[in-house]
Write a protein that holds these residues in place. Structure first.
Motif, short mmCIF file in Angstrom:
data_model
loop_
_atom_site.label_atom_id
_atom_site.label_comp_id
_atom_site.label_asym_id
_atom_site.label_seq_id
_atom_site.Cartn_x
_atom_site.Cartn_y
_atom_site.Cartn_z
N GLU A 1 19.49 -31.02 24.51
CA GLU A 1 18.45 -31.08 25.66
C GLU A 1 17.57 -29.83 25.55
O GLU A 1 17.06 -29.35 26.41
N ARG A 2 17.44 -29.08 24.45
CA ARG A 2 16.86 -27.94 24.31
C ARG A 2 17.37 -26.49 25.03
O ARG A 2 16.46 -25.78 25.51
N CYS B 1 15.72 -34.70 29.08
CA CYS B 1 16.96 -33.85 29.12
C CYS B 1 18.06 -34.94 29.85
O CYS B 1 17.84 -36.03 29.86
N TYR B 2 19.16 -34.13 29.68
CA TYR B 2 20.42 -35.13 30.09
C TYR B 2 20.34 -35.71 31.33
O TYR B 2 21.01 -36.78 31.74
N ASP B 3 19.87 -35.30 32.11
CA ASP B 3 19.65 -35.99 33.71
C ASP B 3 19.07 -37.25 33.48
O ASP B 3 19.44 -38.23 34.34
N ASP B 4 18.41 -37.54 32.59
CA ASP B 4 17.46 -38.75 32.36
C ASP B 4 18.57 -39.89 32.06
O ASP B 4 18.50 -41.07 32.47
N LEU B 5 19.87 -39.63 31.52
CA LEU B 5 20.96 -40.54 31.48
C LEU B 5 21.42 -40.83 32.54
O LEU B 5 22.06 -41.72 32.65
N GLU B 6 21.19 -40.01 33.62
CA GLU B 6 21.98 -40.45 34.79
C GLU B 6 20.90 -40.92 35.80
O GLU B 6 21.47 -41.66 36.78
N SER B 7 19.68 -41.06 35.42
CA SER B 7 18.67 -41.62 36.31
C SER B 7 18.03 -42.90 35.87
O SER B 7 16.87 -43.17 36.20
N GLN C 1 30.13 -40.11 28.86
CA GLN C 1 30.79 -40.21 30.31
C GLN C 1 29.96 -40.12 31.54
O GLN C 1 29.89 -40.66 32.52
N ARG C 2 28.99 -39.02 31.29
CA ARG C 2 27.95 -38.89 32.33
C ARG C 2 26.83 -40.11 32.46
O ARG C 2 26.79 -40.64 33.70
#
Ligand code: SF4
Length: 893
Positions: A462-463, A160-166, A186-187
């Motif tokens: 991300e579904r 999911c997109y949060d993985d790009l930030e973690s 940008q995220r």
């Protein structure tokens, strides 16, 4: 906050952006923008938290009705819906009766909403009884679908997109995310700043995504499999694999590793094959091996290849070998191109999928037949896009229905596609745009709703399923695509199965099918949403499938190491690097790569009408390395003739840049015959496909490049949309007018007559002709307003190719003073002072190149941040920051 439809005159309407697969939430509010609405990012949407890129920001400016298809037409004549639908159903029935169901085909689009897609798929695969429905998503991510299915057993994006930030390492493969998925990029970048995470970009070209990257691997085009096979071998050699995960949760590791070892025995072999410095390869491998939280993002540079599926599996292999799948901050991540490419995959919009992530096995055919109560469920996959249009050309398809897409411009070897369409006995196009390269061949055109008017759901990368909600009334007699499909189905005798009254009813049926006889074998499951009431559907919040019994979504899949394969284990697939289908040779020495620009979308039907988006790049171009240009004799700013081994030809403005590697040229995909005489790359691309996914190789066509020296150049500024009769023309949106760049081999012999078609009749016309210099100028006023201005002159590339800004600005005036009128025929305004020409660099904040250069020069600014603070350029989506950095460097130099 109003989440529902038709909020005219009321509060904001929550909807989703119709462009890329990021799927940003948008708030539409009654306001001062186009059609009386303005848009902003939805701070409550998890994909974008209120941010929009330049394209999303200008959505309100695309809401006008110019160029809209507003009534059904049969053979060019306006007719009532009943008549048009009777013709469509009658012709389809006649073809089925005479030639069988496989003589009918649908070609649909990732722009359709899931409910539209579901209706079209059900009609073709359940009732007409053929698998012949394919989608333009075939050009976009079919290789990812095939790779996911081979490795995971189902087409699922585990992260999911949060993985790009973690994550601590992001690897971007074949993706210029800074331009094509700006909000996600940008995220990622913001989080990198906070966590000190690394970014590796793998791309033959230096793109905006390389700005600030820790490493750019400019590998040889097509050598991705070798690079990732080498990585798998290196992970094994250095003990960086996760042996426990491999043993418990995967199959095929030994075979895949043996294949990788044989091909990539050491880093030197990889470096030689990929034409990279060994030190760079070693650094990448070391970072990947040592960084547990690694995400690999990939996109069209991987997918659009004759070896696309193998490239995808080479990437998935290294994540499976390290157990980095579906856990926070780690996993392979496919970035989808279109707003609803994922929704199309979910309903079965690809010819090789039946429905709801089910394939064509005997069991699933029977299951779908019982669920749909369908008379004739297709029993085998249908034709994939390239083969489908080949079948049209060979006369095997007798009736073709195209929905919401423009294959005459976008498919490879597009000239063959137009010939096929011209020969097809019956072509239906349902679209919102009146004149496209494809509607020109339609026997029947049907007016469909577009963004802002239609109502349904889309799924992002991300579904996450989001509602696209209507806030505008339907214009003319335009109707939703699902309604059009259902009406045709009813006329074919299947009204009961298509008797939906709303998209909510279709969505519930779609959700129910996903859960039908699904005891966990299929990850795609929306079961609880099948019970949504109409109000719940109206108010549905964004949710990631699979949807749990409590109605909550699922952020990550396969975190427990279980996959939807018969054994429950994922598969590593042994893949072997192969060269692209056609290599460069003496006759065609350069490789054409194609892709998207920052501020345009697909074939520009929406973004092409927005002046501030057009102003970033206003002509189709060919990016070429200065060394290659020198060999071919083409000059910066001149026009080049590009000829492909496919036989296709384009005329493109030359842009010299060292960002382009030697031996390879780049051209954007967006221009088509509505916007340029010969700027399309569809005719240049090769119709060769990946044997597994059927996705065409859109990024690798051998071409030759030569100077094209026009006998004359010129420009036209007009309030009208025209297709000027000239060898070279490009149309660009400007405020209150269109700007045309013109060129040709020889001026028309009837120059006056030609000018009259462009400028208008003699009434209100001023003109001046310099016989000695062969310079001609016409302007025409209608009443007090400037209506058109045409300048032509003989000579090279830098003569009169673009109008001066002051002349274009005069089109915004309701009155041109008498004293100023003669000056309209001059190269400078009456005041004698002309503002410098300048393109827009930051489309979000509308900041021009001239403003940035001025700020650097006069205010002594020395960093991108300082420029951003002073001008606001780059402060929204940030996709122009790389360009601001380049301008800063040039100006200071
Ligand atoms: Fe739309 Fe831009 Fe968001 Fe993509 S990144 S969905 S184009 S606003």
């Amino acid at each position: 906050m109003n989440s529902g439809a038709s909020a005219r005159g009321g509060a904001a309407v929550r909807t989703a952006c119709p462009y890329c697969g990021t799927g940003c939430g948008v708030l539409a509010r009654p306001g001062s923008g186009g059609a009386g609405w303005s848009v902003a990012g939805d701070s409550g949407h998890p994909a974008n938290s209120g941010r929009l890129c330049s394209k999303g920001n200008t959505l309100a400016e695309t809401l006008g009705l110019e160029g809209r298809l507003l009534a059904p037409r049969v053979d060019g004549s306006k007719v009532a819906w009943d008549e048009a639908l009777d013709v469509v159903a009658g012709r389809i029935r006649a073809v089925i009766d005479e030639h069988g169901p496989d003589a009918v085909a649908f070609y649909v689009s990732g722009q359709l909403l899931t409910e539209d897609y579901y209706a079209a798929n059900k009609l073709m695969k359940g009732f007409i009884g053929s698998g012949n429905i394919d989608t333009n998503s075939r050009l976009c991510m079919a290789s990812t679908v095939a790779g996911h299915r081979r490795a995971f057993g189902e087409d699922l994006v585990p992260g999911c997109y949060d993985d790009l930030e973690s994550c601590d390492l992001a690897v971007l493969v074949g993706s210029n995310a800074a331009w094509c998925h700006p909000i996600l990029f940008q995220r990622l970048n913001r989080a990198r700043g906070e966590r000190d995470a690394r970014l590796v970009v793998i791309d033959p070209r230096r793109t905006a995504s390389c700005d600030g990257a820790d490493l750019h691997l400019a590998l040889k085009p097509g050598s991705d499999v070798l690079l990732f096979n080498g990585l798998l071998a290196d992970l094994a050699r250095t003990g960086a694999i996760n042996a426990e995960f491999i043993a418990a949760h995967t199959e095929g590791y030994a075979e895949a590793l043996a294949q990788a070892m044989a091909e990539a025995p050491d880093i030197e072999a990889v470096a030689a094959g990929c034409e990279l410095p060994a030190e760079q390869v070693a650094r990448f491998y070391q970072w990947f091996g040592r960084t547990r939280r690694t995400v690999t993002l990939f996109s069209q540079g991987v997918n659009q290849s004759s070896q696309g599926t193998d490239k995808v599996n080479a990437i998935l292999n290294v994540h499976l070998a390290t157990g980095r799948v579906g856990r926070p901050g780690m996993g392979p991540f496919s970035l989808t191109g279109q707003p609803n490419a994922m929704g199309g995959r979910e309903v079965g919009g690809l010819a090789n999928q039946l429905a709801a992530h089910m394939d064509f096995s005997a069991d699933t055919i029977d299951r779908v037949r019982r669920f749909w109560r369908a008379p004739a469920v297709a029993e085998r996959p249908g034709l994939k896009a390239v083969d489908l249009f080949r079948a049209v050309g060979e006369g095997r398809i007798k009736a073709l229905w195209i929905m919401g897409t423009n294959p005459a411009a976008s498919l490879p070897e597009a000239n063959g596609v137009t010939a096929a369409l011209a020969a097809c006995p019956f072509v239906v196009v349902s679209d919102c745009v009146e004149d496209t390269d494809t509607t020109a061949f339609a026997h029947v055109v049907l007016p469909a709703l577009t963004w802002g008017e239609k109502d349904g759901t889309v799924t992002n990368s991300e579904r996450r399923i989001s509602r696209q909600r209507a806030f505008l009334p339907a214009p003319g007699v335009a109707r939703p695509d699902w309604w059009i499909v259902a009406q045709v189905a009813a006329r074919l005798g299947w009204g009961e199965a298509f008797g939906w009254a709303s998209p909510a009813e279709i969505f519930r049926e779609h959700a129910a099918l996903s859960a039908f006889e699904n005891e966990g074998e299929r990850a795609f499951n929306l079961g609880p949403l099948a019970r949504l009431g109409d109000d719940d559907y109206r108010d549905l919040d964004p949710v990631q499938w699979p949807v749990r019994a409590d109605g909550q979504g699922t952020a990550r899949l396969a975190a427990d190491g279980r996959f939807p394969t018969p054994s429950g284990k994922a598969r590593l697939v042994g893949v072997c690097a192969k060269p692209p289908a056609r290599l460069a040779d003496k006759a065609y020495p350069l490789i054409l790569n194609t892709g998207r620009l920052r501020d345009q979308w697909h074939t520009m039907t929406r973004t092409g009408a927005v002046p501030r988006l057009a102003s970033h790049t206003n002509e189709p171009f060919l990016a070429i390395n200065p060394d290659d240009a020198a060999i071919d004799g083409v000059e910066d700013g001149a026009i080049a003739r590009v000829e492909s081994v496919s036989g296709g030809v384009a005329l493109l403005r030359v842009r010299l840049t060292a960002d382009q590697p030697r031996g390879s040229v780049f051209a954007p995909i967006h221009w088509n015959r509505s916007f340029a005489a010969a700027g399309g790359v569809g005719p240049l691309a090769l119709a060769v496909t990946c044997p597994v996914s059927g996705q065409p190789e859109l990024k690798h066509a051998p071409v030759r490049v030569a100077p094209w020296r026009p006998g004359w150049n010129g420009f036209l500024v007009s309030r009208r949309r025209l297709s000027p009769c000239a060898d070279y023309w490009v149309r660009t949106a400007a405020d209150h007018c269109w700007v045309y760049s013109l060129a040709g081999a020889a001026l028309p012999t009837d120059l006056e007559g030609w000018a009259e078609t462009l400028v208008g009749p003699a009434d209100g016309r001023l003109e001046v002709h310099d016989a000695r210099r062969a310079v001609h100028r016409w302007v025409r006023l209608a009443g007090n307003r400037l209506e058109a201005a045409l300048y032509v002159a003989p000579g090279g590339p830098n003569v009169l190719t673009a109008p001066p800004p002051w002349l274009v600005e005069r089109f915004a005036l309701e009155l041109i003073p008498d004293a100023e009128r003669p000056w309209l025929l001059c190269e400078r305004p009456a005041s004698g002072v002309a503002a410098p020409a300048g393109r827009t660099v930051c489309a979000c904040m509308n900041v021009s190149e001239a403003a940035i250069v001025e700020a650097v020069r006069n205010r002594g600014l020395a960093s991108v941040d300082a420029i951003a603070k002073a001008t606001r350029a780059g402060t929204n989506c940030g996709s122009c920051r790389a360009e601001i950095g380049d301008l800063l460097a040039q100006t200071r130099k």
